[in-house]
Design a protein around this motif. Structure first.
Motif, PDB file in Angstrom:
ATOM      1  N   PRO A   1       0.825  -1.213   0.000  1.00 21.32           N
ATOM      2  CA  PRO A   1       0.000   0.000   0.000  1.00 21.32           C
ATOM      3  C   PRO A   1       0.857   1.261   0.000  1.00 21.32           C
ATOM      4  O   PRO A   1       1.887   1.325   0.676  1.00 21.32           O
ATOM      5  N   GLU A   2       0.411   2.255  -0.758  1.00 25.98           N
ATOM      6  CA  GLU A   2       1.158   3.500  -0.887  1.00 25.98           C
ATOM      7  C   GLU A   2       0.733   4.560   0.116  1.00 25.98           C
ATOM      8  O   GLU A   2       1.499   5.486   0.401  1.00 25.98           O
ATOM      9  N   PHE A   3      -0.472   4.444   0.663  1.00 28.74           N
ATOM     10  CA  PHE A   3      -1.049   5.530   1.432  1.00 28.74           C
ATOM     11  C   PHE A   3      -1.433   5.073   2.840  1.00 28.74           C
ATOM     12  O   PHE A   3      -1.747   3.899   3.069  1.00 28.74           O
ATOM     13  N   VAL A   4      -1.414   6.017   3.752  1.00 24.11           N
ATOM     14  CA  VAL A   4      -2.003   5.828   5.069  1.00 24.11           C
ATOM     15  C   VAL A   4      -2.967   6.981   5.289  1.00 24.11           C
ATOM     16  O   VAL A   4      -2.635   8.143   5.046  1.00 24.11           O
ATOM     17  N   SER A   5      -4.183   6.661   5.702  1.00 21.12           N
ATOM     18  CA  SER A   5      -5.189   7.681   5.997  1.00 21.12           C
ATOM     19  C   SER A   5      -5.711   7.450   7.408  1.00 21.12           C
ATOM     20  O   SER A   5      -5.943   6.311   7.822  1.00 21.12           O
ATOM     21  N   ALA A   6      -5.918   8.560   8.117  1.00 20.78           N
ATOM     22  CA  ALA A   6      -6.346   8.460   9.514  1.00 20.78           C
ATOM     23  C   ALA A   6      -6.751   9.835  10.010  1.00 20.78           C
ATOM     24  O   ALA A   6      -6.329  10.849   9.450  1.00 20.78           O
ATOM     25  N   PRO A   7      -7.558   9.887  11.062  1.00 24.92           N
ATOM     26  CA  PRO A   7      -7.719  11.161  11.756  1.00 24.92           C
ATOM     27  C   PRO A   7      -6.400  11.547  12.420  1.00 24.92           C
ATOM     28  O   PRO A   7      -5.593  10.683  12.782  1.00 24.92           O
ATOM     29  N   LYS A   8      -6.142  12.846  12.522  1.00 25.58           N
ATOM     30  CA  LYS A   8      -5.072  13.391  13.372  1.00 25.58           C
ATOM     31  C   LYS A   8      -3.662  13.037  12.925  1.00 25.58           C
ATOM     32  O   LYS A   8      -2.727  13.038  13.748  1.00 25.58           O
ATOM     33  N   LEU A   9      -3.446  12.724  11.637  1.00 28.69           N
ATOM     34  CA  LEU A   9      -2.069  12.495  11.201  1.00 28.69           C
ATOM     35  C   LEU A   9      -1.192  13.701  11.519  1.00 28.69           C
ATOM     36  O   LEU A   9      -0.001  13.564  11.801  1.00 28.69           O
ATOM     37  N   ASP A  10      -1.768  14.893  11.431  1.00 34.05           N
ATOM     38  CA  ASP A  10      -1.130  16.103  11.930  1.00 34.05           C
ATOM     39  C   ASP A  10      -1.537  16.261  13.397  1.00 34.05           C
ATOM     40  O   ASP A  10      -2.676  16.656  13.664  1.00 34.05           O
TER      41      ASP A  10
ATOM     42  N   CYS B   1       9.101  18.772  14.870  1.00 27.95           N
ATOM     43  CA  CYS B   1       8.513  17.797  13.949  1.00 27.95           C
ATOM     44  C   CYS B   1       7.007  18.030  13.840  1.00 27.95           C
ATOM     45  O   CYS B   1       6.260  17.725  14.786  1.00 27.95           O
ATOM     46  N   ASP B   2       6.561  18.546  12.729  1.00 24.97           N
ATOM     47  CA  ASP B   2       5.142  18.810  12.497  1.00 24.97           C
ATOM     48  C   ASP B   2       4.886  18.630  11.009  1.00 24.97           C
ATOM     49  O   ASP B   2       5.627  19.192  10.183  1.00 24.97           O
ATOM     50  N   ASN B   3       3.870  17.891  10.662  1.00 21.83           N
ATOM     51  CA  ASN B   3       3.681  17.487   9.279  1.00 21.83           C
ATOM     52  C   ASN B   3       3.671  18.659   8.301  1.00 21.83           C
ATOM     53  O   ASN B   3       3.273  19.778   8.654  1.00 21.83           O
ATOM     54  N   ALA B   4       4.085  18.375   7.075  1.00 21.05           N
ATOM     55  CA  ALA B   4       4.222  19.378   6.019  1.00 21.05           C
ATOM     56  C   ALA B   4       3.190  19.122   4.927  1.00 21.05           C
ATOM     57  O   ALA B   4       2.588  18.048   4.844  1.00 21.05           O
ATOM     58  N   HIS B   5       3.003  20.124   4.064  1.00 22.26           N
ATOM     59  CA  HIS B   5       2.061  20.001   2.955  1.00 22.26           C
ATOM     60  C   HIS B   5       2.745  19.336   1.761  1.00 22.26           C
ATOM     61  O   HIS B   5       3.741  19.849   1.235  1.00 22.26           O
ATOM     62  N   ALA B   6       2.218  18.196   1.337  1.00 28.29           N
ATOM     63  CA  ALA B   6       2.645  17.605   0.071  1.00 28.29           C
ATOM     64  C   ALA B   6       2.003  18.371  -1.082  1.00 28.29           C
ATOM     65  O   ALA B   6       0.937  18.979  -0.918  1.00 28.29           O
ATOM     66  N   VAL B   7       2.635  18.343  -2.247  1.00 28.80           N
ATOM     67  CA  VAL B   7       2.001  18.947  -3.421  1.00 28.80           C
ATOM     68  C   VAL B   7       0.693  18.209  -3.700  1.00 28.80           C
ATOM     69  O   VAL B   7       0.626  16.978  -3.657  1.00 28.80           O
TER      70      VAL B   7
ATOM     71  N   GLN C   1       1.942  15.483   3.771  1.00 28.32           N
ATOM     72  CA  GLN C   1       0.612  14.914   3.811  1.00 28.32           C
ATOM     73  C   GLN C   1      -0.356  15.759   2.995  1.00 28.32           C
ATOM     74  O   GLN C   1      -0.076  16.900   2.636  1.00 28.32           O
ATOM     75  N   LEU C   2      -1.526  15.177   2.722  1.00 26.77           N
ATOM     76  CA  LEU C   2      -2.628  15.867   2.044  1.00 26.77           C
ATOM     77  C   LEU C   2      -3.752  16.114   3.045  1.00 26.77           C
ATOM     78  O   LEU C   2      -3.873  15.431   4.050  1.00 26.77           O
ATOM     79  N   ALA C   3      -4.587  17.111   2.732  1.00 24.47           N
ATOM     80  CA  ALA C   3      -5.810  17.387   3.501  1.00 24.47           C
ATOM     81  C   ALA C   3      -5.528  17.714   4.959  1.00 24.47           C
ATOM     82  O   ALA C   3      -6.253  17.291   5.850  1.00 24.47           O
ATOM     83  N   MET C   4      -4.468  18.487   5.197  1.00 27.23           N
ATOM     84  CA  MET C   4      -4.151  18.849   6.575  1.00 27.23           C
ATOM     85  C   MET C   4      -5.319  19.586   7.217  1.00 27.23           C
ATOM     86  O   MET C   4      -5.889  20.499   6.635  1.00 27.23           O
ATOM     87  N   HIS C   5      -5.667  19.175   8.436  1.00 26.45           N
ATOM     88  CA  HIS C   5      -6.759  19.712   9.252  1.00 26.45           C
ATOM     89  C   HIS C   5      -8.138  19.266   8.784  1.00 26.45           C
ATOM     90  O   HIS C   5      -9.146  19.787   9.253  1.00 26.45           O
TER      91      HIS C   5
ATOM     92  N   TYR D   1     -10.092  13.670   8.335  1.00 27.94           N
ATOM     93  CA  TYR D   1      -9.458  12.432   7.877  1.00 27.94           C
ATOM     94  C   TYR D   1      -8.374  12.823   6.891  1.00 27.94           C
ATOM     95  O   TYR D   1      -8.663  13.403   5.840  1.00 27.94           O
ATOM     96  N   GLU D   2      -7.115  12.531   7.233  1.00 31.55           N
ATOM     97  CA  GLU D   2      -5.980  13.033   6.470  1.00 31.55           C
ATOM     98  C   GLU D   2      -5.222  11.879   5.824  1.00 31.55           C
ATOM     99  O   GLU D   2      -5.384  10.721   6.217  1.00 31.55           O
ATOM    100  N   THR D   3      -4.367  12.210   4.852  1.00 28.14           N
ATOM    101  CA  THR D   3      -3.670  11.184   4.078  1.00 28.14           C
ATOM    102  C   THR D   3      -2.188  11.517   3.949  1.00 28.14           C
ATOM    103  O   THR D   3      -1.823  12.671   3.697  1.00 28.14           O
ATOM    104  N   ALA D   4      -1.342  10.493   4.114  1.00 28.61           N
ATOM    105  CA  ALA D   4       0.101  10.634   3.951  1.00 28.61           C
ATOM    106  C   ALA D   4       0.636   9.405   3.229  1.00 28.61           C
ATOM    107  O   ALA D   4      -0.113   8.482   2.891  1.00 28.61           O
ATOM    108  N   GLY D   5       1.941   9.386   2.997  1.00 25.11           N
ATOM    109  CA  GLY D   5       2.576   8.257   2.335  1.00 25.11           C
ATOM    110  C   GLY D   5       2.891   7.146   3.324  1.00 25.11           C
ATOM    111  O   GLY D   5       3.442   7.405   4.405  1.00 25.11           O
ATOM    112  N   ALA D   6       2.561   5.916   2.970  1.00 26.61           N
ATOM    113  CA  ALA D   6       2.789   4.794   3.884  1.00 26.61           C
ATOM    114  C   ALA D   6       4.270   4.575   4.166  1.00 26.61           C
ATOM    115  O   ALA D   6       4.644   4.138   5.253  1.00 26.61           O
TER     116      ALA D   6
END
Length: 461
Positions: A246-255, A330-336, A421-425, A428-433
């Motif tokens: 799997p390429e992605f991880v999605s979850a609440p509160k990734l940030d 360490c705080d998540n960043a915005h992916a393109v 990551q995508l969809a910060m705040h 339900y957010e998404t990042a790379g696995a």
């Protein structure tokens, strides 16, 4: 990277165990206890020794842990005064995320027989992502022990964790038939549009406190106060077209649970005899950090000062140590964004599964400067760990994080990094696995590095 799935699954489990900042701290404490760390409450005298591992907690929602390198003790026995006695290498994340907090008067009655919850925004969430989702509740509740006074005049009161992991509320959308223009743009009014539905009439006034009491196994009169938040019950998951990779991880509160988790894993996996390694997970970053347990409070400064004193060093030794220390914020960043690359800076476009992004901003909302960037990149390059760069478009205001706020109380060289990551705040957010393992590798390399800083003029890795 064959083992990236273990780290990604660990992230999924960690986010599932952390529905509130209080649960995040409790989860981290369990890991530290299992690893043999000694808990030092702020209210007792501290006894810190070289080679030991310790942690302290403030407010039940901020935790600071540290490991004293075995060689740090040599300074206590006497060394050349010109030699630095020790330094800190610190990674810091935060355990809170945007959501809705239930007010102390928790219910609205009506219209009709409806019962709604009275909530307000905590942090800057994407409001519409909370609509039409089953919601649970989590946080802490202050409970008077059985046999105490019925009013607030006496008796022992203790804090208890509460997590209701089943749907108890929902924020319903208005039907398109009643707002034909909704798809042309909708800005919810938080007092009107975002009140969770709690009952259609089966429950009456006082039902919320009765529910809380029943979940804790106490009487409603024993519930004194609460810090309770709405929780998205969407399950954390790994996903992608290839089930085996799997390429992605999605979850609440990734940030920012993704950084809280990866920094913790790196901290526990590392070992450095030359420094005092520190892990921090702060509360209240999403609302400015200016609380007694936030990054802008004295909590880190207090802990480091007490560690210095307990080791037998003079106050000046602490100032010398801080000048030679390094903080990785360490705080998540915005992916393109795949559909909106135009919102990303043309030269700084982190991608999912590309490794930690080093974040910079000329307005210093990120704490990275040339010195700290060079230091952390040198560490990562020496370890062969990939990294990326992030900067906002020059015509767009960006966010801020805890690094510079922490530095207002305890100043040292500092750099901001984060997992893209995508969809910060969103709820339900998404990042790379793969980025969970890459972040662990990067932060482990930082903790393990024998980083020697000579003021702001030079460093050696």
């Amino acid at each position: 990277m064959a083992d990236y799935l273990d780290a990604a699954r660990g992230l999924v489990d960690f986010t599932g165990a952390c529905p509130s900042m209080f649960h995040t701290t409790a989860t981290i404490r369990r890991e530290l206890d299992e690893a043999g760390f000694t808990y030092l409450p702020e209210t007792v005298a501290w006894n810190v020794c070289p080679g030991g591992s310790y942690y302290t907690v403030r407010n039940g929602s901020t935790v600071i842990a540290w490991v004293v390198g075995a060689e740090v003790g040599a300074a206590v026995c006497g060394v050349d005064d010109a030699a630095l006695p020790y330094h800190f290498q610190i990674a810091a994340a935060h355990g809170d995320s945007p959501t809705f907090k239930v007010k102390s008067v928790p219910e609205f009655a009506g219209p009709g027989e409806y019962l709604r919850l009275n909530v307000e925004a905590y942090g800057g969430m994407i409001d519409y992502t909370w609509l039409d989702r089953p919601l649970g509740l989590a946080g802490r509740v202050l409970v008077r022990e059985e046999g105490g006074e019925e009013d607030c005049a006496g008796g022992r009161v203790e804090s208890r964790l509460l997590a209701i992991n089943r749907p108890v509320a929902l924020i319903p959308s208005l039907a398109i038939h009643m707002n034909r223009e909704v798809n042309k743009g909708f800005a919810p009014n938080r007092q009107v549009d975002l009140c969770p539905l709690f009952s259609t009439g089966a429950l009456k006034a006082g039902a919320f406190n009765a529910l809380v009491a029943a979940e804790l196994g106490v009487q409603p009169k024993q519930v004194i106060a609460h810090d309770l938040f709405l929780v998205s019950l969407e399950r954390p998951t790994l996903w992608g077209a290839r089930a085996d990779a799997p390429e992605f991880v999605s979850a609440p509160k990734l940030d920012d649970l993704m950084c809280a988790y990866t920094a913790l894993r790196a901290f526990l996996a590392s070992g450095n005899s030359h420094d005092i390694s520190v892990y921090c997970c702060f509360d209240n970053e999403e609302v400015g950090s200016n609380t007694k347990q936030g990054a802008m409070s004295t909590v880190l400064a207090d802990a480091l000062s007490r560690v210095n004193a307990s080791l037998g060093f003079e106050p000046e030794a602490l100032q010398r140590a801080l000048a030679a220390s390094m903080l990785v914020s360490c705080d998540n960043a915005h992916a393109v964004h795949p559909n909106h690359p135009e919102f990303a800076d043309e030269g700084s476009r982190p991608v999912l599964n590309g490794g930690l992004a080093v974040k910079e901003a000329a307005n210093q909302h990120y704490c990275t400067d040339a010195f700290s960037r060079a230091a952390v990149c040198a560490v990562l390059d020496a370890a062969g760990v990939p990294h990326q760069s992030f900067a906002n478009r020059s015509d767009m205001a960006g966010g801020s994080t805890l690094g510079n706020l922490s530095n207002m109380q305890v100043s040292m060289h500092a750099v901001d990094v984060g997992c893209p990551q995508l969809a910060m705040h969103s709820s339900y957010e998404t990042a790379g696995a793969r980025d969970a393992q890459l972040a662990i590798d990067a932060l482990t390399a930082f903790y393990n590095a024998d980083l020697r800083i000579e003021n702001s003029d030079a460093f050696q890795v």
